[in-house]
Design an enzyme around this catalytic site. Structure first.
Site, PDB file in Angstrom:
ATOM      1  N   LYS A 153       8.664   0.864  -4.849  1.00 39.75           N
ATOM      2  CA  LYS A 153       8.600  -0.319  -5.713  1.00 39.75           C
ATOM      3  C   LYS A 153       9.406  -0.110  -6.987  1.00 39.75           C
ATOM      4  CE  LYS A 153       4.524  -2.449  -3.822  1.00 39.75           C
ATOM      5  NZ  LYS A 153       3.248  -3.096  -4.008  1.00 39.75           N
ATOM      6  N   LYS A 192       7.007  -3.142   7.248  1.00 42.37           N
ATOM      7  CA  LYS A 192       5.687  -3.759   7.207  1.00 42.37           C
ATOM      8  C   LYS A 192       5.778  -5.188   6.657  1.00 42.37           C
ATOM      9  CE  LYS A 192       3.471  -2.948   2.776  1.00 42.37           C
ATOM     10  NZ  LYS A 192       2.265  -2.752   2.026  1.00 42.37           N
ATOM     11  N   LYS A 215       3.962  -8.976   1.060  1.00 38.01           N
ATOM     12  CA  LYS A 215       4.209 -10.170   0.257  1.00 38.01           C
ATOM     13  C   LYS A 215       5.336  -9.945  -0.734  1.00 38.01           C
ATOM     14  CE  LYS A 215      -0.001  -8.972  -2.062  1.00 38.01           C
ATOM     15  NZ  LYS A 215      -1.406  -9.058  -1.776  1.00 38.01           N
TER      16      LYS A 215
HETATM   17  N1  AQP Z   1       1.659  -5.223   7.045  1.00 38.82           N
HETATM   18  C1  AQP Z   1       0.437  -4.749   6.913  1.00 38.82           C
HETATM   19  N2  AQP Z   1      -0.207  -4.262   8.006  1.00 38.82           N
HETATM   20  C2  AQP Z   1      -1.458  -3.758   7.889  1.00 38.82           C
HETATM   21  N3  AQP Z   1      -2.153  -3.740   6.744  1.00 38.82           N
HETATM   22  C3  AQP Z   1      -1.558  -4.221   5.639  1.00 38.82           C
HETATM   23  N4  AQP Z   1      -1.965  -4.350   4.354  1.00 38.82           N
HETATM   24  C4  AQP Z   1      -0.978  -4.922   3.624  1.00 38.82           C
HETATM   25  N5  AQP Z   1       0.082  -5.163   4.411  1.00 38.82           N
HETATM   26  C5  AQP Z   1      -0.247  -4.743   5.657  1.00 38.82           C
HETATM   27  C6  AQP Z   1      -3.284  -3.971   3.862  1.00 38.82           C
HETATM   28  O1  AQP Z   1      -3.805  -5.080   3.151  1.00 38.82           O
HETATM   29  C7  AQP Z   1      -4.731  -4.597   2.181  1.00 38.82           C
HETATM   30  C8  AQP Z   1      -4.531  -5.341   0.894  1.00 38.82           C
HETATM   31  O2  AQP Z   1      -3.579  -4.703   0.138  1.00 38.82           O
HETATM   32  P1  AQP Z   1      -3.014  -5.148  -1.239  1.00 38.82           P
HETATM   33  O3  AQP Z   1      -3.758  -6.176  -1.919  1.00 38.82           O
HETATM   34  O4  AQP Z   1      -2.660  -3.917  -1.973  1.00 38.82           O
HETATM   35  O5  AQP Z   1      -1.804  -5.815  -0.704  1.00 38.82           O
HETATM   36  P2  AQP Z   1      -0.531  -5.095  -0.508  1.00 38.82           P
HETATM   37  O6  AQP Z   1      -0.632  -3.805   0.238  1.00 38.82           O
HETATM   38  O7  AQP Z   1       0.043  -5.064  -1.863  1.00 38.82           O
HETATM   39  O8  AQP Z   1       0.041  -6.177   0.419  1.00 38.82           O
HETATM   40  P3  AQP Z   1       1.484  -6.344   0.573  1.00 38.82           P
HETATM   41  O9  AQP Z   1       1.760  -7.628   1.205  1.00 38.82           O
HETATM   42  O10 AQP Z   1       2.049  -5.133   1.204  1.00 38.82           O
HETATM   43  O11 AQP Z   1       1.922  -6.451  -0.919  1.00 38.82           O
HETATM   44  P4  AQP Z   1       2.998  -5.596  -1.597  1.00 38.82           P
HETATM   45  O12 AQP Z   1       4.245  -6.018  -0.936  1.00 38.82           O
HETATM   46  O13 AQP Z   1       2.888  -6.039  -3.026  1.00 38.82           O
HETATM   47  O14 AQP Z   1       2.677  -4.155  -1.396  1.00 38.82           O
HETATM   48  C9  AQP Z   1      -4.515  -3.093   2.089  1.00 38.82           C
HETATM   49  O15 AQP Z   1      -5.585  -2.429   2.713  1.00 38.82           O
HETATM   50  C10 AQP Z   1      -3.254  -2.854   2.849  1.00 38.82           C
HETATM   51  O16 AQP Z   1      -3.234  -1.602   3.481  1.00 38.82           O
END
Ligand code: AQP
Length: 332
Positions: free
Chosen positions: A112, A195, A198
């Site tokens: 990031k 993966k 968002k």
């Molecule tokens: N692609 C994925 N497959 C399986 N699990 C996933 N998680 C996120 N993406 C996948 C799981 O969702 C939970 C929430 O995590 P978060 O709020 O930290 O969201 P995140 O990981 O920030 O989601 P994103 O979409 O991946 O956001 P960014 O891009 O900002 O990092 C966690 O348990 C995560 O493992």
């Protein structure tokens, strides 16, 4: 009963299928077997800039979706992280226990911050996994249901728990990751080896729980697949089809073998058309329930306030023990 803790950031107007299938879906049955604590982690959200009105809206939308997918405040504790001040307080203690180099090895931070550049990367993003460790350890969680991307952060949490216990005496439960292998990494529809995310995926790469059927249908139909014709489960050579089959199987409960058997001799178009219908059937009731919860924000806020009160009973006790162990004078 054993404890679980997990959280999700209020950083989008909808959760996506990666969040749901990787983590959130597993939160629901754990309510029946564990003492479950689930939080909307707004302190984590501000590690990147957030518009105040948007953050407030997304925090409610996140809580409403969690209720809509089946979290029940009678059977689990649902709260907003910033309502429980012990999270930030224990995070400071954990910051002082973490090596700078150790924190610097977190691959999510490297990814990031690499994209943002050093000057627009906050120190909060750097210490994000340490706050996450505090979230988990405050509740003495035995297990943490998350997706595969969180495994390294969980390792750090375990190390910090062990280090504290070693230095100050047995204080924290050392938590184990609860990762369901089949759906631990749902991938981007446009880039099926990455993966679904968002922040990193294009809008066409993610399926949101709250988007319209026509939008999700279009995205599924334009999902990237290989040039072959056979519907087989081969994540190595056919990651796009494997991802669609994984989603299909997880949402319907049909096994991958059953699906590949049923689509033998059919084309990618048939699979995508049927999956689009499966997704719509799945999200429609979730969308309706989310809307109902959002229509009554005062009631939603009441549920969250009650959750925070329940959470504080546990978090305050843990923090008091920690403060005592590290040698802080009792304040009262
Ligand atoms: N692609 C994925 N497959 C399986 N699990 C996933 N998680 C996120 N993406 C996948 C799981 O969702 C939970 C929430 O995590 P978060 O709020 O930290 O969201 P995140 O990981 O920030 O989601 P994103 O979409 O991946 O956001 P960014 O891009 O900002 O990092 C966690 O348990 C995560 O493992």
């Amino acid at each position: 009963r054993p404890r679980v803790l997990s959280g999700i950031q209020p950083t989008a107007d909808s959760f996506h299928l990666g969040n749901y299938l990787g983590a959130l879906r597993n939160w629901v049955p754990l309510q029946d077997t564990h003492d479950a604590f689930y939080c909307v982690v707004d302190l984590h959200a501000i590690t990147i800039p957030q518009d105040p009105a948007v953050l407030r809206r997304r925090t409610r939308v996140s809580a409403a979706q969690l209720l809509a997918i089946g979290l029940d405040p009678e059977r689990s504790t649902l709260f907003v992280q910033s309502h429980v001040p012990e999270h930030a307080q224990l995070a400071w203690v954990m910051n002082c226990l973490t090596g700078f180099g150790e924190a610097g090895r977190m691959t999510q931070f490297k990814d990031k911050s690499g994209k943002q550049g050093a000057d627009s990367t906050s120190v909060g993003l750097f210490t994000y996994p340490i706050l996450q460790a505090a979230d988990i350890l405050l509740y003495q969680a035995d297990a943490v249901p998350v997706g595969e991307d969180q495994r390294q952060h969980l390792e750090l949490t375990r190390d910090l728990a062990q280090r504290f216990n070693h230095r100050y005496g047995q204080t924290f439960t050392v938590p184990a990751p609860h990762i369901i292998k089949d759906t631990a990494k749902i991938t981007d529809l446009q880039e099926p080896t990455a993966k679904m995310s968002k922040s990193a995926s294009s809008p066409n790469g993610i399926i949101e729980l709250l988007e319209t059927p026509s939008r999700s249908g279009k995205k599924i139909k334009s999902a990237v697949t290989d040039t072959g014709r056979d519907i087989v489960f081969d994540p190595e050579n056919k990651p796009g089809i494997a991802n669609l089959l994984t989603i299909y199987s997880a949402l319907t409960g049909r096994t991958i073998e059953d699906l590949t058997g049923a689509y033998d001799g059919k084309g990618y178009g048939d699979l995508k058309k049927d999956l689009a219908a499966v997704v719509v059937d799945f999200v429609t009731p979730i969308q309706e329930r989310t809307k109902t919860y959002l229509d009554d924000p005062a009631q939603l806020d009441k549920v969250l306030a009650a959750g925070a009160e329940k959470a504080r009973e546990v978090s305050a006790a843990t923090l008091a023990t920690v403060y005592d162990r590290i040698g802080f004078l009792a304040g009262k």
